[in-house]
Design a protein around this motif. Structure first.
Motif, mmCIF file in Angstrom:
data_model
loop_
_atom_site.group_PDB
_atom_site.id
_atom_site.type_symbol
_atom_site.label_atom_id
_atom_site.label_comp_id
_atom_site.label_asym_id
_atom_site.label_seq_id
_atom_site.Cartn_x
_atom_site.Cartn_y
_atom_site.Cartn_z
ATOM 1 N N THR A 52 -8.848 0.883 0.778
ATOM 2 C CA THR A 52 -8.337 2.246 0.768
ATOM 3 C C THR A 52 -9.321 3.151 0.033
ATOM 4 O O THR A 52 -9.865 2.793 -1.012
ATOM 5 C CB THR A 52 -6.958 2.310 0.085
ATOM 6 O OG1 THR A 52 -7.038 1.717 -1.217
ATOM 7 C CG2 THR A 52 -5.913 1.582 0.908
ATOM 8 N N ALA A 103 -3.571 4.869 5.259
ATOM 9 C CA ALA A 103 -3.686 5.369 3.886
ATOM 10 C C ALA A 103 -4.879 6.305 3.740
ATOM 11 O O ALA A 103 -4.817 7.309 3.017
ATOM 12 C CB ALA A 103 -3.810 4.200 2.918
ATOM 13 N N ARG A 105 -6.741 -4.740 1.451
ATOM 14 C CA ARG A 105 -6.035 -3.597 0.851
ATOM 15 C C ARG A 105 -6.933 -2.800 -0.087
ATOM 16 O O ARG A 105 -6.700 -1.621 -0.323
ATOM 17 C CB ARG A 105 -4.801 -4.093 0.092
ATOM 18 C CG ARG A 105 -3.710 -4.637 0.992
ATOM 19 C CD ARG A 105 -2.623 -5.321 0.198
ATOM 20 N NE ARG A 105 -1.719 -6.052 1.062
ATOM 21 C CZ ARG A 105 -1.124 -7.200 0.745
ATOM 22 N NH1 ARG A 105 -1.348 -7.747 -0.456
ATOM 23 N NH2 ARG A 105 -0.333 -7.802 1.603
ATOM 24 N N SER A 106 -7.966 -3.447 -0.588
ATOM 25 C CA SER A 106 -8.886 -2.774 -1.507
ATOM 26 C C SER A 106 -9.795 -1.773 -0.792
ATOM 27 O O SER A 106 -10.574 -1.075 -1.450
ATOM 28 C CB SER A 106 -9.745 -3.814 -2.237
ATOM 29 O OG SER A 106 -8.946 -4.724 -2.965
ATOM 30 N N SER A 140 -2.968 -0.344 8.099
ATOM 31 C CA SER A 140 -2.409 0.303 6.903
ATOM 32 C C SER A 140 -3.493 1.008 6.103
ATOM 33 O O SER A 140 -3.291 2.119 5.584
ATOM 34 C CB SER A 140 -1.699 -0.733 6.037
ATOM 35 O OG SER A 140 -0.592 -1.289 6.707
ATOM 36 N N VAL A 141 -4.655 0.385 6.001
ATOM 37 C CA VAL A 141 -5.784 1.018 5.314
ATOM 38 C C VAL A 141 -6.191 2.297 6.036
ATOM 39 O O VAL A 141 -6.424 3.348 5.425
ATOM 40 C CB VAL A 141 -6.963 0.048 5.207
ATOM 41 C CG1 VAL A 141 -8.251 0.782 4.842
ATOM 42 C CG2 VAL A 141 -6.679 -1.029 4.170
ATOM 43 N N LEU A 189 0.812 -1.221 0.000
ATOM 44 C CA LEU A 189 0.000 0.000 0.000
ATOM 45 C C LEU A 189 0.843 1.268 0.000
ATOM 46 O O LEU A 189 0.288 2.370 -0.039
ATOM 47 C CB LEU A 189 -0.938 0.002 1.218
ATOM 48 C CG LEU A 189 -2.091 -0.997 1.182
ATOM 49 C CD1 LEU A 189 -2.915 -0.914 2.456
ATOM 50 C CD2 LEU A 189 -2.981 -0.772 -0.030
ATOM 51 N N GLU A 196 -2.792 -4.991 7.922
ATOM 52 C CA GLU A 196 -3.421 -4.427 6.721
ATOM 53 C C GLU A 196 -4.542 -3.469 7.090
ATOM 54 O O GLU A 196 -4.731 -2.437 6.438
ATOM 55 C CB GLU A 196 -3.940 -5.538 5.816
ATOM 56 C CG GLU A 196 -2.873 -6.448 5.247
ATOM 57 C CD GLU A 196 -1.832 -5.739 4.395
ATOM 58 O OE1 GLU A 196 -2.126 -4.641 3.861
ATOM 59 O OE2 GLU A 196 -0.722 -6.274 4.256
#
Length: 326
Positions: free
Chosen positions: A285, A324, A282-283, A320-321, A87, A317
């Motif tokens: 974001t 982001a 991850r999608s 992380s999202v 990411l 993750e």
């Protein structure tokens, strides 16, 4: 307290962020025992994301042990590093993440436990912190959604699981790990136009389970859809369904195939791979993720920490999202 062992950075808004313990100076197998070796809640002020352990599994219907999940996930998270290459974000650098430890919940009274979880999550959220909860069994999702609903109204639930968890009762009990999203729908907590199950598979009691689930406001993306339609198609369907408002992400680790997550209470063959689950997360974001949980990790059935490692990366993750999205 001295923070010389922690990696410190400056956030875009000018705040000093206390990140992970510097693994180049303090070995990963040493202290602390927090998630990803982030600071404790009492060491920082105004965290953007708070990790909370809920060691509760009195709502399980098959193999117990998820009460030991929070500690197992934390232990497996020591190897997580500061930079997420997939990411292109550093989840501990531009947001303050802190670990609040575990809360004490009554293992003999499910109603009292639900009230305690609601109260504790609400207290952590009062200054604007998102909460990433480590379970525990899936019963805990209901009180978390109650807390979030008071601020956000109906929320889209993105539910990764082998099972629907919209059954009515079990042995006459209304609150179990198989009922949280039926209760949430009945209470008006979820956005019935935007909620979604991911990874559903395995035997049901009858076709009526799926019919009732649709009435409660969920669409279903099955585990087989990942193989038949492909990741790109699944991602497109997921994002389209969730767009337009707040999203709560609930990850039952049994969404993974037992080959990837044997340490869980109700395993089902034919599940997602770790890669498929992490790609799906991850999608997210660009979406308004307001909270999340990781549940049903039962260490007694884990081998070589496979389940704990998978759950730790799910948490990474999700953080992380959130990073982001800032």
């Amino acid at each position: 307290m001295s923070f010389d062992r922690y990696i410190t950075t400056t956030a875009p808004d000018g705040r000093e962020i206390i990140g992970q313990v510097d693994a180049s100076r303090f070995p990963r197998y040493a202290e602390p025992t927090t998630f990803a070796r982030v600071p404790r809640l009492d060491q920082v002020s105004s965290p953007d994301v708070t990790i909370l352990g809920v060691p509760f599994d009195s709502g399980v219907s098959y193999r117990p042990g998820a009460r030991f999940g929070p500690g197992h996930i934390r232990a497996a998270s020591k190897l997580l590093r500061p930079y997420n290459q997939a990411l292109d974000v550093s989840p501990f650098a531009n947001q303050q993440v802190a670990d609040a430890g575990d809360i004490g919940v009554n293992p003999f009274n499910i109603n009292e436990a639900i009230e305690t979880i609601d109260t504790e999550v609400t207290a952590l959220r009062k200054d604007g912190s998102a909460v990433l909860t480590l379970g525990g069994d899936h019963t805990i999702a209901l009180p978390i959604l109650r807390s979030l609903h008071r601020d956000h109204g109906p929320i889209a639930v993105l539910h990764f699981d082998a099972h629907l968890d919209t059954w009515d009762t079990y042995f006459g009990a209304a609150y179990t790990h198989g009922t949280p999203f039926r209760r949430a729908s009945e209470e008006g907590l979820i956005d019935m136009e935007r909620s979604l199950h991911m990874g559903i598979r395995g035997p049901l009691y009858s076709k009526k389970d799926l019919e009732d689930d649709a009435i409660l406001g969920f669409q279903v993306i099955r585990s087989d859809d990942y193989q038949v339609d492909g990741l790109a198609s699944v991602r497109e369907r997921m994002v389209k369904r969730l767009a337009g408002g707040p999203v709560y992400v609930s990850v039952d680790i049994d969404v993974l195939d037992p080959a990837h997550a044997p340490g869980t209470g109700t395993p089902e063959a034919g599940g997602l791979t770790s890669r498929e689950l992490l790609h799906s997360l991850r999608s997210l974001t660009g979406l308004n993720v307001v909270g999340a949980d990781i549940v049903e990790v039962s260490p007694a059935y884990d081998h070589a920490e496979l389940t704990g490692i998978a759950a730790a990366h799910v948490g990474y993750e999700l953080l992380s999202v959130m990073s982001a999205n800032r």
